[in-house]
Design a protein around this motif. Structure first.
Motif, PDB file in Angstrom:
ATOM      1  N   VAL A 106       2.326   7.291  10.662  1.00 12.52           N
ATOM      2  CA  VAL A 106       2.045   8.466  11.493  1.00 12.52           C
ATOM      3  C   VAL A 106       3.307   9.322  11.641  1.00 12.52           C
ATOM      4  N   SER A 107       4.455   8.657  11.610  1.00 12.69           N
ATOM      5  CA  SER A 107       5.741   9.366  11.733  1.00 12.69           C
ATOM      6  C   SER A 107       6.207   9.928  10.398  1.00 12.69           C
ATOM      7  N   SER A 108       5.245  10.220   9.523  1.00 12.63           N
ATOM      8  CA  SER A 108       5.478  10.871   8.215  1.00 12.63           C
ATOM      9  C   SER A 108       6.214   9.996   7.205  1.00 12.63           C
ATOM     10  N   MET A 109       6.093   8.688   7.327  1.00 10.48           N
ATOM     11  CA  MET A 109       6.677   7.790   6.329  1.00 10.48           C
ATOM     12  C   MET A 109       5.630   7.547   5.241  1.00 10.48           C
ATOM     13  N   SER A 110       5.819   8.168   4.094  1.00  5.31           N
ATOM     14  CA  SER A 110       4.850   8.081   3.004  1.00  5.31           C
ATOM     15  C   SER A 110       5.024   6.788   2.219  1.00  5.31           C
ATOM     16  N   THR A 111       4.063   6.540   1.335  1.00  3.54           N
ATOM     17  CA  THR A 111       4.147   5.354   0.465  1.00  3.54           C
ATOM     18  C   THR A 111       5.381   5.414  -0.421  1.00  3.54           C
ATOM     19  N   ARG A 112       5.700   6.611  -0.886  1.00  3.11           N
ATOM     20  CA  ARG A 112       6.876   6.783  -1.738  1.00  3.11           C
ATOM     21  C   ARG A 112       8.150   6.439  -0.973  1.00  3.11           C
ATOM     22  N   MET A 113       8.232   6.862   0.278  1.00  3.34           N
ATOM     23  CA  MET A 113       9.406   6.556   1.091  1.00  3.34           C
ATOM     24  C   MET A 113       9.510   5.055   1.366  1.00  3.34           C
ATOM     25  N   THR A 114       8.351   4.423   1.597  1.00  2.00           N
ATOM     26  CA  THR A 114       8.353   2.974   1.819  1.00  2.00           C
ATOM     27  C   THR A 114       8.820   2.230   0.575  1.00  2.00           C
ATOM     28  N   ALA A 115       8.310   2.665  -0.581  1.00  2.00           N
ATOM     29  CA  ALA A 115       8.720   2.042  -1.845  1.00  2.00           C
ATOM     30  C   ALA A 115      10.211   2.234  -2.091  1.00  2.00           C
ATOM     31  N   LYS A 116      10.731   3.396  -1.737  1.00  2.00           N
ATOM     32  CA  LYS A 116      12.161   3.651  -1.904  1.00  2.00           C
ATOM     33  C   LYS A 116      12.985   2.748  -0.996  1.00  2.00           C
ATOM     34  N   ALA A 117      12.501   2.548   0.231  1.00  2.00           N
ATOM     35  CA  ALA A 117      13.213   1.660   1.165  1.00  2.00           C
ATOM     36  C   ALA A 117      13.222   0.229   0.644  1.00  2.00           C
ATOM     37  N   MET A 128       8.578  -7.040  -4.968  1.00  2.00           N
ATOM     38  CA  MET A 128       8.518  -6.170  -3.783  1.00  2.00           C
ATOM     39  C   MET A 128       7.398  -5.139  -3.934  1.00  2.00           C
ATOM     40  N   ALA A 129       7.158  -4.695  -5.169  1.00  2.00           N
ATOM     41  CA  ALA A 129       6.042  -3.777  -5.403  1.00  2.00           C
ATOM     42  C   ALA A 129       4.711  -4.482  -5.168  1.00  2.00           C
ATOM     43  N   LEU A 130       4.632  -5.756  -5.519  1.00  2.00           N
ATOM     44  CA  LEU A 130       3.411  -6.526  -5.257  1.00  2.00           C
ATOM     45  C   LEU A 130       3.201  -6.758  -3.769  1.00  2.00           C
ATOM     46  N   ALA A 131       4.290  -6.826  -3.013  1.00  2.00           N
ATOM     47  CA  ALA A 131       4.181  -7.068  -1.574  1.00  2.00           C
ATOM     48  C   ALA A 131       3.777  -5.817  -0.807  1.00  2.00           C
ATOM     49  N   LEU A 132       4.080  -4.640  -1.348  1.00  2.00           N
ATOM     50  CA  LEU A 132       3.830  -3.399  -0.621  1.00  2.00           C
ATOM     51  C   LEU A 132       2.367  -3.198  -0.231  1.00  2.00           C
ATOM     52  N   LEU A 151       2.020  -3.700 -13.334  1.00  2.00           N
ATOM     53  CA  LEU A 151       0.746  -2.986 -13.455  1.00  2.00           C
ATOM     54  C   LEU A 151      -0.234  -3.458 -12.384  1.00  2.00           C
ATOM     55  N   MET A 152      -0.236  -4.762 -12.115  1.00  2.00           N
ATOM     56  CA  MET A 152      -1.080  -5.285 -11.041  1.00  2.00           C
ATOM     57  C   MET A 152      -0.692  -4.669  -9.699  1.00  2.00           C
ATOM     58  N   ALA A 153       0.599  -4.522  -9.453  1.00  2.00           N
ATOM     59  CA  ALA A 153       1.067  -3.939  -8.192  1.00  2.00           C
ATOM     60  C   ALA A 153       0.618  -2.485  -8.067  1.00  2.00           C
ATOM     61  N   ILE A 154       0.707  -1.743  -9.159  1.00  2.00           N
ATOM     62  CA  ILE A 154       0.297  -0.333  -9.124  1.00  2.00           C
ATOM     63  C   ILE A 154      -1.201  -0.215  -8.853  1.00  2.00           C
ATOM     64  N   VAL A 155      -1.995  -1.049  -9.530  1.00  2.00           N
ATOM     65  CA  VAL A 155      -3.448  -1.029  -9.318  1.00  2.00           C
ATOM     66  C   VAL A 155      -3.787  -1.411  -7.884  1.00  2.00           C
ATOM     67  N   ALA A 156      -3.147  -2.447  -7.356  1.00  2.00           N
ATOM     68  CA  ALA A 156      -3.418  -2.882  -5.979  1.00  2.00           C
ATOM     69  C   ALA A 156      -3.024  -1.819  -4.966  1.00  2.00           C
ATOM     70  N   LEU A 157      -1.905  -1.144  -5.207  1.00  2.00           N
ATOM     71  CA  LEU A 157      -1.454  -0.112  -4.274  1.00  2.00           C
ATOM     72  C   LEU A 157      -2.417   1.075  -4.261  1.00  2.00           C
ATOM     73  N   ARG A 158      -2.897   1.463  -5.413  1.00  2.00           N
ATOM     74  CA  ARG A 158      -3.880   2.563  -5.468  1.00  2.00           C
ATOM     75  C   ARG A 158      -5.181   2.165  -4.788  1.00  2.00           C
ATOM     76  N   TRP A 159      -5.542   0.906  -4.931  1.00  2.00           N
ATOM     77  CA  TRP A 159      -6.802   0.450  -4.323  1.00  2.00           C
ATOM     78  C   TRP A 159      -6.744   0.496  -2.802  1.00  2.00           C
ATOM     79  N   VAL A 160      -5.635   0.006  -2.217  1.00  2.00           N
ATOM     80  CA  VAL A 160      -5.526   0.004  -0.764  1.00  2.00           C
ATOM     81  C   VAL A 160      -5.347   1.411  -0.204  1.00  2.00           C
ATOM     82  N   GLU A 161      -4.729   2.314  -0.973  1.00  2.00           N
ATOM     83  CA  GLU A 161      -4.564   3.677  -0.508  1.00  2.00           C
ATOM     84  C   GLU A 161      -5.928   4.399  -0.442  1.00  2.00           C
ATOM     85  N   ARG A 162      -6.786   4.105  -1.417  1.00  2.00           N
ATOM     86  CA  ARG A 162      -8.115   4.730  -1.421  1.00  2.00           C
ATOM     87  C   ARG A 162      -8.954   4.234  -0.264  1.00  2.00           C
ATOM     88  N   ARG A 163      -8.719   2.982   0.151  1.00  2.00           N
ATOM     89  CA  ARG A 163      -9.472   2.429   1.275  1.00  2.00           C
ATOM     90  C   ARG A 163      -8.955   2.977   2.593  1.00  2.00           C
TER      91      ARG A 163
END
Length: 377
Positions: free
Chosen positions: A91-102, A304-308, A365-377
């Motif tokens: 809500v405080s404008s922390m995007s997925t990209r910013m989280t991945a960068k952190a 870490m990408a799989l954990a996101l 690739l599994m991490a990317i697919v999982a991240l897109r799936w949870v974002e769509r939900r």
């Protein structure tokens, strides 16, 4: 963002350290149980077994680091999600990209830590532990064949430099933990692969700078038919108390034959691979191990990408314990697939870099697919 970065870093580092400590305690327990059978035999005492197990822990740290990072990160992110902290961050404008960068910044520190253990600490402690165990048992290093240890070298006209004038095969009955050779036989062949000399020595000591000193030496020289005269015997024998010879083979290279390539440093693997290439020997196993060493620290970022995606799963979608269990299964699967591809690459002669990088690529690739799936939900 800096305050948030420090907070996320502190929580993840704490969780990873706890997961790593738990794994190390478990592995140390099982390793100690395996060593207890030998305790009390041939002077092998309990304190030596404990020290041997302790010397193996840095190698376990290197191997378990990606799994510990995955579980620790999942736990920290799951806690954020359970306490609605991650929702507030978004809500405080922390995007997925910013989280991945952190997470990538944190992963960089873990990757450096993994490299240090894999290159500097684990190879030395593992070697020390093996020598300690052998010395306590009064044993020599294991033999490759019933006839002893075999190694191949090339003969150059200026020792280590110059043109190749022949090939040398070394047969060693025993090699002590200190690097002393016992029961040495050296077979030297010319460029046409005709036997030129056979050297038998009771002992070999390394003097440094690729020089060996042989003790109680008997040398048999075979003279080619076109060089032998009517009054010269085609075979001559001489005996010497000591003699020296120069060879690219060193105690470090010989010890590699007994070492697990996965526990060696990338530097040692590269040096031994070059030695094998110079002697026209197969290098696939060591090339795969070398590229695994290069690629393995990058698996930290994959974990870490799989954990996101777990941060986007609300508490009602599954408890923290379920998420940790899922992380353990993913980590174990990664280790199994990583080892499986090493064997498949060796059997099918796949390129070493492809063999080493493919498991991490598949999980990314599994991490990317999982991240897109949870974002769509």
């Amino acid at each position: 963002m800096r305050v948030l970065q420090r907070y996320i870093t502190a929580e993840i580092v704490r969780s990873v350290a706890f997961a790593l400590a738990a794994f190390l305690a478990l592995f140390a327990f099982f390793e100690l149980m395996g060593q207890l059978e030998a305790v009390g035999r041939n002077g092998y005492q309990l304190q030596t077994a404990l020290l041997y197990v302790a010397m193996g822990l840095p190698g376990n740290v290197y191997e378990l680091m990606p799994t510990a990072v995955l579980i620790g990160t999942i736990y920290a992110l799951a806690q954020f999600a359970a306490n609605s902290e991650f929702t507030i961050m978004r809500v405080s404008s922390m995007s997925t990209r910013m989280t991945a960068k952190a997470l990538a910044k944190i992963g960089f520190g873990f990757a450096i830590f993994t490299i240090l253990f894999g290159e500097l600490v684990a190879p030395k402690t593992t070697e020390f532990g093996e020598k300690l165990k052998l010395q306590a048992q009064g044993s020599s290093l294991s033999q490759q064949f019933r006839s002893g240890l075999w190694a191949k070298d090339v003969i150059k006209d200026n020792g280590l430099d110059g043109n190749v004038i022949g090939t040398r095969f070394l047969n060693i009955q025993r090699m002590t933990p200190e690097g002393m050779l016992e029961g040495v036989k050296i077979y030297e062949l010319d460029k046409d692969f005709h036997m030129s000399d056979m050297i038998v020595a009771a002992r070999g000591d390394y003097l440094g700078e690729h020089k060996w000193q042989l003790t109680d030496v008997q040398k048999t020289t075979f003279i080619a038919n076109d060089k032998a005269s009517a009054i010269t015997s085609p075979i001559t024998t001489s005996k010497n108390k000591t003699t020296t010879f120069i060879s690219e083979v060193t105690p470090e290279i010989l010890s590699v034959l007994f070492a697990d390539p996965d526990r060696m440093s990338a530097y040692d693997l590269r040096a031994y691979t070059k030695h094998l290439e110079a002697n026209n020997q197969r290098t696939e196993r060591y090339e795969i191990a070398f590229w695994k060493k290069v690629v393995y620290p990058l698996s930290i970022f994959v974990m870490m990408a799989l954990a996101l995606p777990f941060a986007y799963l609300h508490f009602r979608a599954g408890g923290v314990s379920l998420k940790i269990f899922t992380g353990i299964m993913i980590g174990v699967s990664f280790q199994l697939i990583n080892n499986l591809f090493s064997h498949l690459g060796l059997l099918n002669s796949w390129p070493a870099l492809l063999t080493a990088a493919l498991p991490s690529t598949l999980f990314m690739l599994m991490a990317i697919v999982a991240l897109r799936w949870v974002e769509r939900r």
